[in-house]
Design a protein around this motif. Structure first.
Motif, short mmCIF file in Angstrom:
data_model
loop_
_atom_site.label_atom_id
_atom_site.label_comp_id
_atom_site.label_asym_id
_atom_site.label_seq_id
_atom_site.Cartn_x
_atom_site.Cartn_y
_atom_site.Cartn_z
N MET A 1 -6.81 -18.15 -13.89
CA MET A 1 -7.24 -19.12 -14.86
C MET A 1 -8.17 -20.15 -14.23
O MET A 1 -8.95 -20.75 -14.95
N GLU A 2 -8.08 -20.33 -12.93
CA GLU A 2 -8.96 -21.30 -12.28
C GLU A 2 -10.43 -20.95 -12.50
O GLU A 2 -11.24 -21.83 -12.77
N ALA A 3 -10.76 -19.68 -12.40
CA ALA A 3 -12.16 -19.27 -12.58
C ALA A 3 -12.61 -19.56 -14.01
O ALA A 3 -13.73 -19.99 -14.23
N LEU A 4 -11.74 -19.36 -14.96
CA LEU A 4 -12.08 -19.62 -16.36
C LEU A 4 -12.21 -21.11 -16.64
O LEU A 4 -13.20 -21.55 -17.22
N THR A 5 -11.25 -21.88 -16.22
CA THR A 5 -11.26 -23.32 -16.52
C THR A 5 -12.29 -24.09 -15.68
O THR A 5 -12.59 -25.23 -16.00
N SER A 6 -12.82 -23.47 -14.64
CA SER A 6 -13.84 -24.15 -13.84
C SER A 6 -15.18 -24.18 -14.56
O SER A 6 -16.06 -24.95 -14.19
N ARG A 7 -15.32 -23.39 -15.59
CA ARG A 7 -16.56 -23.39 -16.37
C ARG A 7 -16.56 -24.59 -17.30
O ARG A 7 -15.61 -24.78 -18.06
N PRO A 8 -17.59 -25.42 -17.29
CA PRO A 8 -17.59 -26.65 -18.08
C PRO A 8 -17.44 -26.42 -19.57
O PRO A 8 -16.85 -27.23 -20.27
N GLU A 9 -17.93 -25.30 -20.07
CA GLU A 9 -17.86 -25.05 -21.51
C GLU A 9 -16.47 -24.63 -21.98
O GLU A 9 -16.19 -24.60 -23.17
N VAL A 10 -15.57 -24.30 -21.04
CA VAL A 10 -14.23 -23.85 -21.43
C VAL A 10 -13.27 -25.02 -21.59
O VAL A 10 -12.57 -25.12 -22.59
N GLY A 11 -13.22 -25.90 -20.64
CA GLY A 11 -12.28 -27.01 -20.73
C GLY A 11 -10.86 -26.59 -20.42
O GLY A 11 -10.61 -25.50 -19.91
N ALA A 12 -9.93 -27.45 -20.75
CA ALA A 12 -8.52 -27.19 -20.45
C ALA A 12 -7.94 -26.15 -21.42
O ALA A 12 -8.27 -26.13 -22.60
N ILE A 13 -7.09 -25.31 -20.90
CA ILE A 13 -6.39 -24.33 -21.73
C ILE A 13 -5.00 -24.91 -22.03
O ILE A 13 -4.21 -25.14 -21.12
N ARG A 14 -4.74 -25.15 -23.31
CA ARG A 14 -3.48 -25.79 -23.70
C ARG A 14 -2.42 -24.78 -24.12
O ARG A 14 -1.24 -25.06 -24.02
N ARG A 15 -2.83 -23.61 -24.60
CA ARG A 15 -1.90 -22.58 -25.04
C ARG A 15 -2.56 -21.22 -24.81
O ARG A 15 -3.78 -21.11 -24.82
N ILE A 16 -1.72 -20.21 -24.67
CA ILE A 16 -2.20 -18.84 -24.56
C ILE A 16 -1.56 -18.06 -25.70
O ILE A 16 -0.34 -18.14 -25.91
N ASN A 17 -2.36 -17.31 -26.44
CA ASN A 17 -1.84 -16.41 -27.46
C ASN A 17 -1.76 -15.02 -26.86
O ASN A 17 -2.71 -14.56 -26.22
N ALA A 18 -0.63 -14.35 -27.07
CA ALA A 18 -0.43 -13.03 -26.48
C ALA A 18 0.03 -12.04 -27.54
O ALA A 18 0.83 -12.38 -28.41
N VAL A 19 -0.52 -10.83 -27.47
CA VAL A 19 -0.13 -9.73 -28.35
C VAL A 19 -0.03 -8.48 -27.50
O VAL A 19 -0.54 -8.42 -26.39
N GLY A 20 0.65 -7.49 -28.02
CA GLY A 20 0.68 -6.19 -27.35
C GLY A 20 1.96 -5.91 -26.60
O GLY A 20 2.91 -6.69 -26.61
N GLY A 21 1.96 -4.78 -25.92
CA GLY A 21 3.15 -4.26 -25.27
C GLY A 21 3.75 -5.17 -24.22
O GLY A 21 4.97 -5.23 -24.07
N ASP A 22 2.91 -5.88 -23.49
CA ASP A 22 3.39 -6.76 -22.44
C ASP A 22 4.30 -7.87 -22.99
O ASP A 22 5.16 -8.38 -22.29
N THR A 23 4.10 -8.21 -24.25
CA THR A 23 4.87 -9.31 -24.84
C THR A 23 6.31 -8.92 -25.11
O THR A 23 7.14 -9.79 -25.39
N ARG A 24 6.62 -7.66 -24.99
CA ARG A 24 8.00 -7.20 -25.22
C ARG A 24 8.90 -7.41 -24.00
O ARG A 24 10.07 -7.11 -24.05
N ASN A 25 8.33 -7.92 -22.93
CA ASN A 25 9.09 -8.17 -21.71
C ASN A 25 9.26 -9.68 -21.53
O ASN A 25 8.35 -10.36 -21.03
N PRO A 26 10.42 -10.24 -21.95
CA PRO A 26 10.60 -11.70 -21.89
C PRO A 26 10.48 -12.27 -20.48
O PRO A 26 9.94 -13.37 -20.30
N LEU A 27 10.96 -11.56 -19.47
CA LEU A 27 10.87 -12.06 -18.10
C LEU A 27 9.40 -12.16 -17.68
O LEU A 27 8.98 -13.17 -17.11
N ARG A 28 8.64 -11.14 -17.97
CA ARG A 28 7.22 -11.15 -17.60
C ARG A 28 6.48 -12.29 -18.30
O ARG A 28 5.65 -12.97 -17.70
#
Length: 118
Positions: A1-28
């Motif tokens: 995320m550092e690479a993404l947030t280092s771009r001035p046009e992106v700014g701070a990331i306050r939330r992440i939306n997630a969909v798909g198979g990976d979301t079925r693993n609560p620990l992950r």
């Protein structure tokens, strides 16, 4: 995320939306929230790709004025996974002691073979 947030046009990331198979693993998901230090909203939707394509088609056809208007029409169930402060501290320390040094340590592997032999 550092690479993404280092771009001035992106700014701070306050939330992440997630969909798909990976979301079925609560620990992950908990680990990802703690590593990123960001709440993750797991959105319960089948065929997220089709839904996104339909929203983009509606946007392109003028049904929606902008992406925010298109997204406002959705009322999808979601579960929020919060970062665990103790876990976040552990992952931050581990990152700083191990992974922060990886790019410099692996730099020679990125050099083209012709330069390594010279």
């Amino acid at each position: 995320m550092e690479a993404l947030t280092s771009r001035p046009e992106v700014g701070a990331i306050r939330r992440i939306n997630a969909v798909g198979g990976d979301t079925r693993n609560p620990l992950r998901m908990s680990i990802k929230a703690s590593v990123s230090g960001t709440p993750i909203d797991i959105i319960d939707v089948d065929d997220a790709t089709s839904l996104g394509a339909a929203l983009m088609a509606g946007l392109g056809a003028g049904v929606y004025a902008d992406l925010d208007s298109a997204l406002a029409t959705l009322a999808l169930p979601r579960t929020t996974i919060l970062p665990v402060p103790e876990d976040q501290a552990f992952y931050d320390a581990y990152f700083k002691s191990v992974y922060r040094h990886a790019p410099a340590a692996l730099a020679s592997l990125r050099e083209p073979q012709s330069r390594q032999k010279a």
